[in-house]
Design a protein around this motif. Sequence first.
Motif, PDB file in Angstrom:
ATOM      1  N   LEU A 191     -34.925  72.107  66.354  1.00  0.00           N
ATOM      2  CA  LEU A 191     -35.690  72.230  67.596  1.00  0.00           C
ATOM      3  C   LEU A 191     -35.428  71.033  68.506  1.00  0.00           C
ATOM      4  O   LEU A 191     -35.180  71.190  69.707  1.00  0.00           O
ATOM      5  CB  LEU A 191     -37.186  72.344  67.284  1.00  0.00           C
ATOM      6  CG  LEU A 191     -38.116  72.380  68.496  1.00  0.00           C
ATOM      7  CD1 LEU A 191     -37.895  73.637  69.334  1.00  0.00           C
ATOM      8  CD2 LEU A 191     -39.581  72.280  68.044  1.00  0.00           C
ATOM      9  N   GLY A 192     -35.467  69.827  67.945  1.00  0.00           N
ATOM     10  CA  GLY A 192     -35.215  68.624  68.741  1.00  0.00           C
ATOM     11  C   GLY A 192     -33.839  68.635  69.392  1.00  0.00           C
ATOM     12  O   GLY A 192     -33.700  68.330  70.575  1.00  0.00           O
ATOM     13  N   TRP A 193     -32.826  69.019  68.621  1.00  0.00           N
ATOM     14  CA  TRP A 193     -31.467  69.055  69.178  1.00  0.00           C
ATOM     15  C   TRP A 193     -31.320  70.161  70.219  1.00  0.00           C
ATOM     16  O   TRP A 193     -30.639  69.983  71.234  1.00  0.00           O
ATOM     17  CB  TRP A 193     -30.430  69.212  68.069  1.00  0.00           C
ATOM     18  CG  TRP A 193     -30.172  67.928  67.336  1.00  0.00           C
ATOM     19  CD1 TRP A 193     -30.415  67.675  66.022  1.00  0.00           C
ATOM     20  CD2 TRP A 193     -29.634  66.714  67.876  1.00  0.00           C
ATOM     21  NE1 TRP A 193     -30.067  66.382  65.716  1.00  0.00           N
ATOM     22  CE2 TRP A 193     -29.581  65.769  66.833  1.00  0.00           C
ATOM     23  CE3 TRP A 193     -29.195  66.325  69.148  1.00  0.00           C
ATOM     24  CZ2 TRP A 193     -29.092  64.473  67.006  1.00  0.00           C
ATOM     25  CZ3 TRP A 193     -28.711  65.031  69.325  1.00  0.00           C
ATOM     26  CH2 TRP A 193     -28.665  64.119  68.270  1.00  0.00           C
ATOM     27  N   GLU A 194     -31.950  71.316  69.995  1.00  0.00           N
ATOM     28  CA  GLU A 194     -31.852  72.419  70.962  1.00  0.00           C
ATOM     29  C   GLU A 194     -32.472  72.026  72.304  1.00  0.00           C
ATOM     30  O   GLU A 194     -31.871  72.266  73.363  1.00  0.00           O
ATOM     31  CB  GLU A 194     -32.547  73.666  70.411  1.00  0.00           C
ATOM     32  CG  GLU A 194     -31.796  74.312  69.276  1.00  0.00           C
ATOM     33  CD  GLU A 194     -32.615  75.330  68.502  1.00  0.00           C
ATOM     34  OE1 GLU A 194     -33.822  75.502  68.795  1.00  0.00           O
ATOM     35  OE2 GLU A 194     -32.053  75.942  67.582  1.00  0.00           O
ATOM     36  N   LEU A 195     -33.647  71.410  72.275  1.00  0.00           N
ATOM     37  CA  LEU A 195     -34.291  71.021  73.530  1.00  0.00           C
ATOM     38  C   LEU A 195     -33.573  69.853  74.184  1.00  0.00           C
ATOM     39  O   LEU A 195     -33.447  69.798  75.412  1.00  0.00           O
ATOM     40  CB  LEU A 195     -35.770  70.717  73.284  1.00  0.00           C
ATOM     41  CG  LEU A 195     -36.583  71.939  72.828  1.00  0.00           C
ATOM     42  CD1 LEU A 195     -38.004  71.542  72.471  1.00  0.00           C
ATOM     43  CD2 LEU A 195     -36.571  73.041  73.880  1.00  0.00           C
ATOM     44  N   THR A 196     -33.059  68.939  73.380  1.00  0.00           N
ATOM     45  CA  THR A 196     -32.261  67.838  73.926  1.00  0.00           C
ATOM     46  C   THR A 196     -30.976  68.390  74.541  1.00  0.00           C
ATOM     47  O   THR A 196     -30.538  67.925  75.595  1.00  0.00           O
ATOM     48  CB  THR A 196     -31.956  66.803  72.831  1.00  0.00           C
ATOM     49  OG1 THR A 196     -33.198  66.294  72.327  1.00  0.00           O
ATOM     50  CG2 THR A 196     -31.122  65.655  73.372  1.00  0.00           C
ATOM     51  N   GLY A 197     -30.389  69.400  73.897  1.00  0.00           N
ATOM     52  CA  GLY A 197     -29.192  70.036  74.448  1.00  0.00           C
ATOM     53  C   GLY A 197     -29.460  70.652  75.804  1.00  0.00           C
ATOM     54  O   GLY A 197     -28.638  70.558  76.721  1.00  0.00           O
ATOM     55  N   ALA A 198     -30.632  71.270  75.960  1.00  0.00           N
ATOM     56  CA  ALA A 198     -31.004  71.823  77.269  1.00  0.00           C
ATOM     57  C   ALA A 198     -31.071  70.704  78.310  1.00  0.00           C
ATOM     58  O   ALA A 198     -30.576  70.867  79.433  1.00  0.00           O
ATOM     59  CB  ALA A 198     -32.336  72.554  77.178  1.00  0.00           C
ATOM     60  N   MET A 199     -31.644  69.567  77.939  1.00  0.00           N
ATOM     61  CA  MET A 199     -31.740  68.450  78.884  1.00  0.00           C
ATOM     62  C   MET A 199     -30.359  67.896  79.229  1.00  0.00           C
ATOM     63  O   MET A 199     -30.071  67.628  80.393  1.00  0.00           O
ATOM     64  CB  MET A 199     -32.617  67.339  78.304  1.00  0.00           C
ATOM     65  CG  MET A 199     -32.745  66.141  79.233  1.00  0.00           C
ATOM     66  SD  MET A 199     -34.154  65.138  78.747  1.00  0.00           S
ATOM     67  CE  MET A 199     -33.680  63.548  79.403  1.00  0.00           C
TER      68      MET A 199
END
Length: 159
Positions: free
Chosen positions: A120-128
């Motif tokens: 989840l952390g990497w997915e949302l960071t990827g969006a950013m």
Amino acid sequence: MKHPDWYPAWRDEALDQLNAKNDRLQDEFHLGSWSRYDYDLTTGRLLFSADGVVKVVSEVQIAGSTSAKASNWLWAWANSNLPGDLLSDAKLVRAFGEEKGIDELTQAYVIDMANDLEALGWELTGAMVRICNALGAYRSPRGEGGGLYLVFKSITWAS
């Protein structure tokens, strides 16, 4: 959570792009192999060093953090404990989410429904990283089992 139909595929692409960017940074700057890293949230810098000598210097923005205890993600823009000048990219993500109707980008907390907090952390960071065209990202482990996710705005070899 509400989002447009295109968003799940877009977020998957963002994660793929982040992984490619991070692979390039690992190749070019040997990220992940330095014996020490230090971040300074007052200056917005993340430093990588070996034998007491700084080798790589980067400027960062804060994406957010995960909490193993709460099993969620907290966007940096919603965390009053963080310095305001390191939140401008996170605020751009929130504005993007508001414009496109993407709840997980506009709500302070995102619950870990898949029971994979790091993903989840990497997915949302990827969006950013995708929205703000950052160079890549770094995860700093936190004592209680979560992580602090930082995005690279610049990165260079120390002089």
